[in-house]
Design a protein around this motif. Structure first.
Motif, PDB file in Angstrom:
ATOM      1  N   VAL A 133       0.920  -1.205  -0.096  1.00 54.67           N
ATOM      2  CA  VAL A 133      -0.101  -0.179   0.022  1.00 54.67           C
ATOM      3  C   VAL A 133       0.699   1.304   0.049  1.00 54.67           C
ATOM      4  CG1 VAL A 133      -1.638   1.132   1.131  1.00 54.67           C
ATOM      5  CG2 VAL A 133      -1.864  -1.387   1.180  1.00 54.67           C
ATOM      6  N   PRO A 134       0.590   2.021  -1.181  1.00 53.50           N
ATOM      7  CA  PRO A 134       1.583   3.486  -0.871  1.00 53.50           C
ATOM      8  C   PRO A 134       1.656   4.090   0.415  1.00 53.50           C
ATOM      9  CG  PRO A 134       0.144   3.293  -3.029  1.00 53.50           C
ATOM     10  CD  PRO A 134      -0.376   2.366  -1.914  1.00 53.50           C
ATOM     11  N   VAL A 135       2.734   4.672   0.738  1.00 56.98           N
ATOM     12  CA  VAL A 135       3.218   5.367   1.917  1.00 56.98           C
ATOM     13  C   VAL A 135       2.269   6.418   2.271  1.00 56.98           C
ATOM     14  CG1 VAL A 135       4.772   6.885   3.117  1.00 56.98           C
ATOM     15  CG2 VAL A 135       5.663   4.822   1.995  1.00 56.98           C
ATOM     16  N   GLU A 136       1.930   7.120   1.365  1.00 55.46           N
ATOM     17  CA  GLU A 136       0.983   8.220   1.779  1.00 55.46           C
ATOM     18  C   GLU A 136      -0.591   7.735   2.087  1.00 55.46           C
ATOM     19  OE1 GLU A 136       1.347   7.718  -3.092  1.00 55.46           O
ATOM     20  OE2 GLU A 136       2.709   7.843  -1.354  1.00 55.46           O
ATOM     21  N   GLU A 137      -0.796   6.758   1.395  1.00 55.55           N
ATOM     22  CA  GLU A 137      -2.397   6.203   1.923  1.00 55.55           C
ATOM     23  C   GLU A 137      -2.334   5.564   3.409  1.00 55.55           C
ATOM     24  OE1 GLU A 137      -3.924   3.361  -0.860  1.00 55.55           O
ATOM     25  OE2 GLU A 137      -3.598   4.539  -2.581  1.00 55.55           O
ATOM     26  N   LEU A 138      -1.131   5.025   3.642  1.00 62.09           N
ATOM     27  CA  LEU A 138      -1.049   4.390   5.021  1.00 62.09           C
ATOM     28  C   LEU A 138      -0.868   5.590   6.202  1.00 62.09           C
ATOM     29  CD1 LEU A 138       1.445   1.558   4.254  1.00 62.09           C
ATOM     30  CD2 LEU A 138      -0.924   1.162   4.793  1.00 62.09           C
ATOM     31  N   VAL A 139      -0.288   6.507   5.811  1.00 61.15           N
ATOM     32  CA  VAL A 139      -0.094   7.758   6.821  1.00 61.15           C
ATOM     33  C   VAL A 139      -1.384   8.408   6.896  1.00 61.15           C
ATOM     34  CG1 VAL A 139       0.960   9.835   6.853  1.00 61.15           C
ATOM     35  CG2 VAL A 139       2.274   8.299   6.114  1.00 61.15           C
TER      36      VAL A 139
END
Length: 427
Positions: free
Chosen positions: A156-162
């Motif tokens: 899952v992309p970093v920005e989505e997880l953040v």
């Protein structure tokens, strides 16, 4: 109903959010007046498969008695054995694989809402949550069917997880438990390099996120920068869940673990050198095809020397379609049980000795629950459901809120639980 691992739990929470958004009333595992039941199954080992099948049969019988109207089955068991389940079990209204949320929703007469990406209805206590950072696995461990069930590794992309993490913290979550089939692998498919350290660095900067915990790492390719961050960042728990599975050179090769006895020992030494008070949780497999008594005694000696803070043991269970299933399952059941018992007896002694050293010390504790005589909490060295608990003595003056932190002085310890008393409110 969710069976199996925490990754399944997250899938259930995602589906629950979709249902709630469609004005469908949904509860998790306690819907006494529910008219529809969705069972999220596990299909990893024989015991889990049997539990899933028994659960399906129980609800089909409840449907036959007129207590519920429909039964749907999703998840790993359904992904792998859908055709067989359809043939063997009558009365199920629909079988779905992993992540087939849109199909389930469609059969319930509603649409899948893409705008709800990252939304979940938590089934855990409101102060902690699991954060699934990837799906599937590219490893090919000889005994494991997970890649056959859940497919290749997809990060899952970093920005989505953040953003998901920020949303969870805004709901009151204080502890995030990162989960994946292999946390180490995170980012390779998206960025061409391992990015678990970068993800941890960004998550650790979220205000009011008190604890970040790592579950399901892998002994091959463990990223060094994660240890540096763990030593540096106070809200990254000094806790690593890393299933090692064995120490015998021959078995590690047959298991296709990508690690040797030497690299395994060096990795454990590195963990404890860079993060001296780290708590290591691991699991081992006994009774793997070809495991000799010499192999087992070597494993037992390794456990005695290494003194893991937390340890579990699985008896080898053949998984069809795996490389290990082509080998002769030649260790008798009674030998597997005896080896399990010996390892667990040894671990109980180690656990007691480690816990006894905590007596008289003060720990930051997150309070999970309350009973008549105790509040129940955990230190940063303990994950929910699987590790030790801190039993905090109560009296008339004790004022603690569930989901809050407090300082606890340990006054007594046994092999699994430790008893303490409040020092002061945590500031």
């Amino acid at each position: 109903m969710t069976l199996g691992c925490s990754k399944n739990l997250v899938d259930s929470e995602v589906l629950m959010a979709q249902l709630r958004a469609q004005n469908i009333e949904v509860v998790h595992e306690k819907g006494d007046d529910a008219n529809i039941v969705i069972i999220n199954t596990c299909g990893f080992i024989n015991d889990a498969k049997e539990e899933s099948i028994e659960t399906i049969l129980d609800f089909v019988q409840a449907k036959d008695r007129g207590e519920i109207e429909k039964v749907y089955v999703m998840g790993c068991l359904s992904e792998r054995y859908r055709d067989e389940l359809k043939e063997e079990i009558e009365g199920v209204d629909g079988f779905y694989g992993v992540g087939q949320f849109a199909d389930i929703l469609s059969d319930l007469g509603v649409d899948y809402k893409k705008e709800l990406l990252g939304d979940r209805v938590l089934s855990t206590p409101s102060h902690y949550a699991y954060l699934k950072i990837s799906e599937g696995c590219d490893r090919r461990c000889s005994f494991c069917a997970i890649p056959l069930i859940r497919g290749k590794h997809i990060s899952v992309p970093v920005e989505e997880l953040v953003e998901e993490a920020k949303g969870l913290v805004a709901q009151g979550v204080k502890e995030l438990i990162l989960i994946a089939q292999d946390l180490n692998y995170y980012g390779l498919d998206l960025y061409g390099e391992r990015r678990l350290g970068d993800l941890l660095n960004q998550l650790s900067g979220i205000p009011n996120l008190e604890w970040i915990r790592l579950h399901y790492t892998y002994p091959a390719g463990f990223p060094d920068d994660v240890l540096d961050l763990m030593a540096k960042k106070s809200n990254i728990c000094n806790y690593i869940d890393i299933p090692l599975q064995h120490i015998s050179e021959d078995l590690l090769k047959s298991m296709k673990r990508g690690a040797s006895e030497e690299t395994t020992r060096n990795l454990v030494a590195k963990f404890r050198s860079k993060v001296p008070d780290v708590a290591l949780r691991t699991t081992f497999i006994v009774g793997y095809p070809g495991e000799t008594e010499e192999d087992f005694q070597k494993l037992k000696q390794f456990v005695a020397e290494t003194r893991f803070e937390r340890m579990g043991v699985f008896q080898y269970s053949e998984e069809e379609g795996t490389y290990a299933a082509t080998l002769d399952d030649d260790v008798p059941a009674d030998v597997k049980q005896r080896r399990t018992d010996e390892l667990m007896d040894l671990q109980q002694e180690i656990s007691l000795e480690i816990n006894k050293k905590k007596e008289g010390k003060i720990f930051k504790v997150l309070v999970d629950n309350e009973e008549s005589d105790y509040f129940i909490g955990r230190t940063e060295f303990d994950s929910p459901e699987v590790d030790n608990e801190v039993l905090i003595l109560k009296d008339e003056s004790t004022k603690i809120e569930i989901g809050e932190f407090c300082l606890v002085k340990i006054i007594k310890a046994d092999m699994f639980d430790i008893i303490g008393e409040i020092c002061s409110d945590f500031e």
